[in-house]
Write an enzyme that holds these catalytic residues in place. Structure first.
Site, PDB file in Angstrom:
ATOM      1  N   VAL A 232       0.833  -1.201   0.000  1.00 33.40           N
ATOM      2  CA  VAL A 232       0.000   0.000   0.000  1.00 33.40           C
ATOM      3  C   VAL A 232       0.872   1.256   0.000  1.00 33.40           C
ATOM      4  CG1 VAL A 232      -1.750   1.302   1.294  1.00 33.40           C
ATOM      5  CG2 VAL A 232      -1.906  -1.194   1.160  1.00 33.40           C
ATOM      6  N   CYS A 233       2.007   1.185   0.684  1.00 36.51           N
ATOM      7  CA  CYS A 233       2.860   2.360   0.897  1.00 36.51           C
ATOM      8  C   CYS A 233       3.252   3.094  -0.391  1.00 36.51           C
ATOM      9  CB  CYS A 233       4.109   1.975   1.678  1.00 36.51           C
ATOM     10  SG  CYS A 233       3.745   1.343   3.337  1.00 36.51           S
ATOM     11  N   PRO A 234       3.726   2.397  -1.440  1.00 41.64           N
ATOM     12  CA  PRO A 234       4.128   3.159  -2.628  1.00 41.64           C
ATOM     13  C   PRO A 234       2.970   3.908  -3.281  1.00 41.64           C
ATOM     14  CG  PRO A 234       4.200   0.797  -3.057  1.00 41.64           C
ATOM     15  CD  PRO A 234       4.027   0.970  -1.584  1.00 41.64           C
TER      16      PRO A 234
ATOM     17  N   ILE B 124       2.646   7.224  -1.351  1.00 39.41           N
ATOM     18  CA  ILE B 124       3.783   8.122  -1.545  1.00 39.41           C
ATOM     19  C   ILE B 124       3.771   8.721  -2.951  1.00 39.41           C
ATOM     20  CG2 ILE B 124       6.308   8.172  -1.719  1.00 39.41           C
ATOM     21  CD1 ILE B 124       6.269   6.164   0.671  1.00 39.41           C
TER      22      ILE B 124
END
Length: 228
Positions: free
Chosen positions: A73-75, A78
């Protein structure tokens, strides 16, 4: 006798320790309170640099925590922050991403293409919290050893005003990606409120929409239009 005196003494000390633990902690994380100070190594423009909250004094700051580099999920978050970064900058805000990864991991991630799970070149810094000290200060670190995410941060988002005061924050669980559009809306709302004392931003407010004057007489003008 001596044994009973010692027992009473230890009981008193134990009780004192409990009272101290239960007492409110100074500098508690809260809305309208100063944000914790921080400093560390960050990655920006393909280099490792020093970054601190002191260097951002006088600016609006969007500080967001995420679990780990090279995850899932993080990318997406960002990259979406980066896509909207010019709009944040137009409001005079700095955006800082932070996780418990090393600066070298951040550097490798920004050198990895998006199609390969990286984030590519970013216009804002990724801060390293390898010691986890900053994450603890902002109360986003999972510290339960039995939790599957032990030792990493959850998705905390903090909007901090130029005086270093927290104006809004939210924390999402690991699988729940945040809305960058909503973060931007909250920043606009916080800035409007800071510049217009006595006025409030109603639900779903966006810049340019009607606001509420915080007194009975003037608020009725808003409610008459809003209720239709």
């Amino acid at each position: 006798d001596r044994p009973s005196m010692m027992a009473r003494r230890y009981s008193v000390l134990a009780l004192a320790a409990i009272v101290l633990l239960a007492a409110p902690v100074s500098g508690e994380l809260a809305i309208r309170k100063p944000a914790p100070a921080w400093a560390g190594k960050a990655v920006l423009n393909d280099a490792i640099v020093d970054l601190s909250s002191d260097s951002l004094k006088g600016k609006w700051v969007v500080l967001f925590f995420y679990p780990l580099d090279f995850t899932f999920v993080c990318p997406t978050e960002i990259v979406e922050f980066n896509n909207k970064y010019a709009e944040f900058k137009a409001l005079g805000a700095e955006v800082i991403g932070i996780s418990v990864d090393s600066p070298h991991a951040h550097l490798a991630w920004t050198r990895t293409a998006k199609e390969d799970g990286g984030v590519g070149k970013l216009d804002f810094p990724l801060l390293s919290d390898l010691s986890k000290e900053i994450s603890r200060k902002f109360n986003v670190l999972v510290d339960n050893a039995e939790d599957e995410h032990y030792g990493v941060t959850m998705r905390g988002t903090f909007i901090i005003d130029p005086q270093g005061i927290i104006r809004t924050f939210s924390i999402n669980d690991e699988p729940i990606g945040r809305s960058i559009d909503e973060t931007f809306r909250q920043l606009e709302s916080a800035q409007f409120a800071a510049e217009n004392k006595g006025k409030g931003c109603p639900a779903n407010w966006k810049k340019g929409a009607d606001t509420i004057t915080a007194n009975r007489k003037d608020s009725l003008d808003f409610f008459k239009s809003w209720s239709k």
